[in-house]
Design a protein around this motif. Structure first.
Motif, short mmCIF file in Angstrom:
data_model
loop_
_atom_site.label_atom_id
_atom_site.label_comp_id
_atom_site.label_asym_id
_atom_site.label_seq_id
_atom_site.Cartn_x
_atom_site.Cartn_y
_atom_site.Cartn_z
N ILE A 127 0.83 -1.20 0.00
CA ILE A 127 0.00 0.00 0.00
C ILE A 127 0.86 1.26 0.00
O ILE A 127 0.55 2.24 -0.69
N GLY A 130 1.90 2.17 -3.40
CA GLY A 130 0.84 2.49 -4.35
C GLY A 130 0.25 1.30 -5.07
O GLY A 130 -0.42 1.47 -6.10
N THR A 131 0.46 0.09 -4.55
CA THR A 131 -0.08 -1.12 -5.18
C THR A 131 -1.44 -1.46 -4.59
O THR A 131 -1.64 -1.40 -3.38
N HIS A 132 -2.37 -1.83 -5.46
CA HIS A 132 -3.69 -2.25 -5.01
C HIS A 132 -3.61 -3.69 -4.51
O HIS A 132 -3.22 -4.59 -5.26
N ASN A 260 -5.59 2.64 -3.11
CA ASN A 260 -4.74 2.63 -4.30
C ASN A 260 -5.46 2.12 -5.55
O ASN A 260 -4.81 1.75 -6.52
N ARG A 265 -6.15 7.82 -6.95
CA ARG A 265 -5.00 8.62 -6.48
C ARG A 265 -4.98 9.94 -7.22
O ARG A 265 -4.32 10.11 -8.23
#
Length: 266
Positions: A127, A130-132, A260, A265
């Motif tokens: 997280i 920035g990774t889902h 994310n 974003r």
């Protein structure tokens, strides 16, 4: 429109009483109608109370003109106001996201199981970058959220205040009331999720999909329909896998699954 909603809510309640049906046994659309109607009634009651004194109705009209977001129900918002106001509300709940994620990082050393500790570290790292996260990433931690350190009864007052803001609930309550309200709110969403899973996401209209996503933490106003349906499907996979004792994970999922996601974003 509000009176039509009131008649429909009364019809649903009458049917529940006649056939001894509980809230969680209703079809999805009827459950969602009652949930939203209760919220609308709260606003209307407030306006009714302040309009009781003589000539106060003039003040009420002025207040509704000056503060439509706070005082008017969504039926009376213009299309532009719908987008603007939902963006404002999401910006308010988004302010609590860093605080909630910070609390998750702080409890990692308190997780006794080495495997769960690794999964929690991996999730927080994903997280941060920035990774889902995937459905598996989140469900792997369900044990942490059913008891110590992140079970609903183990959450501290500051954590509950931040989570309340993320759910657009008032944080200005004593800790025991915050816990009770969060529990009740997530239990209702959990029941809605089970009913929605029976109906199927594919049966929802575009507006229903967007509203369902927004309720669960995603700012769906600027996301394409297909992406909203995909996200809602992921949410339902998680929710329908959880037991009542694991609702703290569903509560945190409001942040974990949305923070994310594609297009959020901004």
């Amino acid at each position: 429109m509000f009176w039509a909603d009131a008649k429909k809510a009364r019809r649903i309640k009458t049917n529940m009483w006649k056939h001894n049906i509980k809230f969680h046994q209703l079809p999805y659309r009827e459950m969602e109608h009652l949930r939203q109607f209760r919220r609308d009634v709260t606003k209307c009651l407030f306006l009714g109370i302040i309009s009781i004194p003589p000539f106060a109705n003039y003040l009420v009209f002025l207040l509704m003109y000056l503060f439509p977001r706070q005082l008017l129900i969504q039926h009376f918002w213009t299309p532009k106001q719908q987008i603007d106001f939902l963006d404002i509300y999401h910006a308010l709940r988004k302010q609590s996201h860093p605080e909630i994620l910070c609390y998750l990082e702080k409890v990692i050393p308190l997780v006794s199981d080495a495997g769960l500790r690794w999964h929690m570290t991996e999730l927080c790292t994903k997280i941060q970058h920035g990774t889902h996260p995937t459905v598996h990433d989140i469900l792997a931690l369900r044990q942490c959220f059913s008891n110590h350190p992140l079970g609903m009864n183990q959450l501290h007052a500051l954590q509950m205040k931040a989570l309340s803001r993320a759910m657009l609930l008032t944080p200005h309550l004593p800790p025991f009331l915050l816990r009770r309200r969060l529990n009740t709110h997530m239990a209702v969403i959990h029941q809605l999720d089970k009913a929605l899973a029976k109906l199927g996401v594919g049966q929802l209209t575009l507006q229903e999909v967007k509203s369902a996503c927004y309720l669960r933490g995603l700012n769906s106003t600027h996301i394409a329909e297909e992406k909203c349906r995909t996200w809602l499907g992921e949410w339902l996979q998680i929710s329908c896998s959880l037991k009542e004792a694991e609702l703290s994970l569903l509560l945190h999922n409001v942040v974990l699954l949305s923070v994310n996601y594609i297009g959020t974003r901004r």
